[in-house]
Design a protein around this motif. Structure first.
Motif, PDB file in Angstrom:
ATOM      1  N   ASP A 191      13.646  41.324  39.070  1.00 33.20           N
ATOM      2  CA  ASP A 191      14.200  39.969  39.013  1.00 33.20           C
ATOM      3  C   ASP A 191      15.725  40.005  39.012  1.00 33.20           C
ATOM      4  N   GLU A 192      16.294  40.933  38.230  1.00 33.65           N
ATOM      5  CA  GLU A 192      17.753  41.033  38.161  1.00 33.65           C
ATOM      6  C   GLU A 192      18.338  41.465  39.505  1.00 33.65           C
ATOM      7  N   VAL A 193      17.688  42.417  40.158  1.00 36.24           N
ATOM      8  CA  VAL A 193      18.171  42.865  41.464  1.00 36.24           C
ATOM      9  C   VAL A 193      18.050  41.739  42.485  1.00 36.24           C
ATOM     10  N   GLN A 194      16.937  40.999  42.440  1.00 33.52           N
ATOM     11  CA  GLN A 194      16.748  39.900  43.380  1.00 33.52           C
ATOM     12  C   GLN A 194      17.799  38.824  43.193  1.00 33.52           C
ATOM     13  N   ARG A 195      18.147  38.534  41.933  1.00 36.38           N
ATOM     14  CA  ARG A 195      19.191  37.548  41.669  1.00 36.38           C
ATOM     15  C   ARG A 195      20.533  38.028  42.222  1.00 36.38           C
ATOM     16  N   GLN A 196      20.773  39.337  42.144  1.00 34.22           N
ATOM     17  CA  GLN A 196      22.021  39.859  42.690  1.00 34.22           C
ATOM     18  C   GLN A 196      22.004  39.787  44.210  1.00 34.22           C
ATOM     19  N   VAL A 197      20.869  40.109  44.827  1.00 32.86           N
ATOM     20  CA  VAL A 197      20.758  40.016  46.283  1.00 32.86           C
ATOM     21  C   VAL A 197      21.009  38.584  46.745  1.00 32.86           C
ATOM     22  N   GLN A 198      20.541  37.613  45.972  1.00 31.49           N
ATOM     23  CA  GLN A 198      20.710  36.203  46.322  1.00 31.49           C
ATOM     24  C   GLN A 198      22.090  35.663  45.966  1.00 31.49           C
ATOM     25  N   GLY A 199      22.909  36.469  45.292  1.00 32.57           N
ATOM     26  CA  GLY A 199      24.237  36.007  44.907  1.00 32.57           C
ATOM     27  C   GLY A 199      24.248  35.145  43.669  1.00 32.57           C
ATOM     28  N   LEU A 200      23.161  35.152  42.894  1.00 31.60           N
ATOM     29  CA  LEU A 200      23.096  34.356  41.667  1.00 31.60           C
ATOM     30  C   LEU A 200      23.624  35.136  40.465  1.00 31.60           C
ATOM     31  N   ALA A 201      23.732  36.434  40.593  1.00 32.53           N
ATOM     32  CA  ALA A 201      24.205  37.290  39.508  1.00 32.53           C
ATOM     33  C   ALA A 201      24.796  38.541  40.140  1.00 32.53           C
ATOM     34  N   GLY A 202      25.438  39.344  39.296  1.00 37.17           N
ATOM     35  CA  GLY A 202      25.980  40.595  39.791  1.00 37.17           C
ATOM     36  C   GLY A 202      27.374  40.858  39.269  1.00 37.17           C
ATOM     37  N   ARG A 203      27.903  42.012  39.643  1.00 41.92           N
ATOM     38  CA  ARG A 203      29.231  42.439  39.227  1.00 41.92           C
ATOM     39  C   ARG A 203      30.115  42.559  40.453  1.00 41.92           C
ATOM     40  N   VAL A 204      31.314  41.982  40.366  1.00 33.62           N
ATOM     41  CA  VAL A 204      32.290  42.068  41.449  1.00 33.62           C
ATOM     42  C   VAL A 204      33.563  42.680  40.879  1.00 33.62           C
ATOM     43  N   ARG A 205      34.016  43.782  41.484  1.00 28.42           N
ATOM     44  CA  ARG A 205      35.217  44.489  41.026  1.00 28.42           C
ATOM     45  C   ARG A 205      36.397  44.041  41.890  1.00 28.42           C
ATOM     46  N   LEU A 206      37.405  43.477  41.241  1.00 30.53           N
ATOM     47  CA  LEU A 206      38.527  42.870  41.970  1.00 30.53           C
ATOM     48  C   LEU A 206      39.840  43.476  41.503  1.00 30.53           C
ATOM     49  N   GLY A 207      40.706  43.829  42.440  1.00 32.00           N
ATOM     50  CA  GLY A 207      42.036  44.328  42.124  1.00 32.00           C
ATOM     51  C   GLY A 207      43.081  43.308  42.514  1.00 32.00           C
ATOM     52  N   ALA A 208      44.095  43.123  41.673  1.00 36.21           N
ATOM     53  CA  ALA A 208      45.151  42.143  41.951  1.00 36.21           C
ATOM     54  C   ALA A 208      46.390  42.513  41.168  1.00 36.21           C
ATOM     55  N   SER A 209      47.520  42.005  41.623  1.00 35.83           N
ATOM     56  CA  SER A 209      48.780  42.211  40.910  1.00 35.83           C
ATOM     57  C   SER A 209      48.882  41.233  39.748  1.00 35.83           C
ATOM     58  N   THR A 210      49.827  41.474  38.867  1.00 43.19           N
ATOM     59  CA  THR A 210      50.008  40.569  37.725  1.00 43.19           C
ATOM     60  C   THR A 210      50.398  39.175  38.188  1.00 43.19           C
ATOM     61  N   GLY A 211      51.104  39.068  39.322  1.00 44.62           N
ATOM     62  CA  GLY A 211      51.500  37.753  39.818  1.00 44.62           C
ATOM     63  C   GLY A 211      50.303  36.892  40.150  1.00 44.62           C
TER      64      GLY A 211
END
Length: 294
Positions: free
Chosen positions: A83-103
């Motif tokens: 169920d958890e994997v299916q929710r991630q496949v559907q974009g309802l849950a999951g982890r997204v790793r994002l890099g950005a500057s302080t600005g």
């Protein structure tokens, strides 16, 4: 002993719950010989009977009851994992790793995360404060999913970098300083300056702006945290040059924000891998993209 099959364990649990091979066959949509084969296979692997037939009723043996108890936990965990994997496949849950500057983190990203949290509360965005170059390197290595990077950037195989925003760089000066309406490189170079750390794209952008006027000012201090820089400006320590987003709140009353002459702009882009974009990452992109500004 080979690993136990979840299908066979599910068959065993269903028989125990319904008390009948025939009813389990109908409930699981399996042929009766298949149901019998599942049980026989489990009993052969364990070397003990798991079900006892008594007066037309099927009941677990002692060993069978223990296996059924454990099987229920395994099946529940397996169903939860799917169920958890299916929710991630559907974009309802999951982890997204994002890099950005302080600005970008100071104002733009919090707006996007607030909107994402309302629409998709089960998507966890993990933010790393990085230079644009570090962000692109980690994206290409698969250690990030998205990046907010300064533009322009050299082409990196396997990555897409799309123009996102173009915000003006403004002068932030102590409010009690007498100033013209627009601040030139010569005017600012003659004052104490608080600039971004050397090596950041904003630092290079700022120094190039001064260099175009034939100036190479030495900052009084270099930092990479915009809020700390603005606090020093408010305290009268010096002036700074920072991007300003149109939707950002006005600065501290002790700070005056003025345009530059000539104008200076901070372009940003959104970077991600060209292929294999997961649904949760796309949801974050869908929130960030409407914030674009030419």
């Amino acid at each position: 002993m080979r690993e136990l099959s979840l299908d066979r364990l599910r068959t065993l649990v269903t028989i125990a719950d319904l008390g009948s091979f025939a009813q389990a066959s109908r409930a699981l949509h399996l042929a009766p010989p298949t149901v019998s084969l599942h049980v026989a296979d489990l009993e052969a692997r364990l070397g003990a009977p798991l079900l006892l037939r008594q007066r037309g009723q099927v009941r677990p043996s002692g060993v069978g009851a223990l296996l059924i108890e454990r099987a229920r936990r395994l099946l529940a965990e397996a169903d939860q994992a799917l169920d958890e994997v299916q929710r991630q496949v559907q974009g309802l849950a999951g982890r997204v790793r994002l890099g950005a500057s302080t600005g970008a983190i100071a104002h733009l990203l919090p707006q996007a995360l607030a909107q994402l949290g309302r629409a998709h509360p089960d998507i966890d965005v993990q933010v790393s404060v990085l230079t644009s170059q570090d962000t692109l390197t980690r994206l290409s290595e698969g250690r990030l999913d998205l990046g907010l990077v300064a533009l322009p950037q050299a082409t990196v195989p396997g990555l897409s970098v799309l123009p996102w925003r173009r915000d003006p760089v403004m002068a932030f000066v102590p409010a009690d300083w007498p100033t013209p309406q627009r601040l030139s490189p010569a005017w600012l170079a003659a004052r104490p300056l608080i600039l971004n750390d050397e090596g950041t794209r904003l630092s290079r952008l700022t120094l190039d702006w001064f260099a175009a006027a034939g100036l190479q000012p030495k900052p009084r201090i270099e930092l990479n945290y915009n809020d700390a820089i603005k606090s020093l400006v408010a305290a009268g320590y010096g002036a700074t040059l920072l991007p300003h987003e149109a939707s950002a709140p006005p600065p501290d009353p002790r700070i005056r924000m003025l345009p530059l002459r000539p104008a200076l702009w901070r372009p940003l882009g959104i970077a991600h891998r060209s292929r294999g974009l997961e649904a949760a990452t796309q949801q974050v992109l869908d929130v960030l993209w409407p914030m674009r500004q030419a």
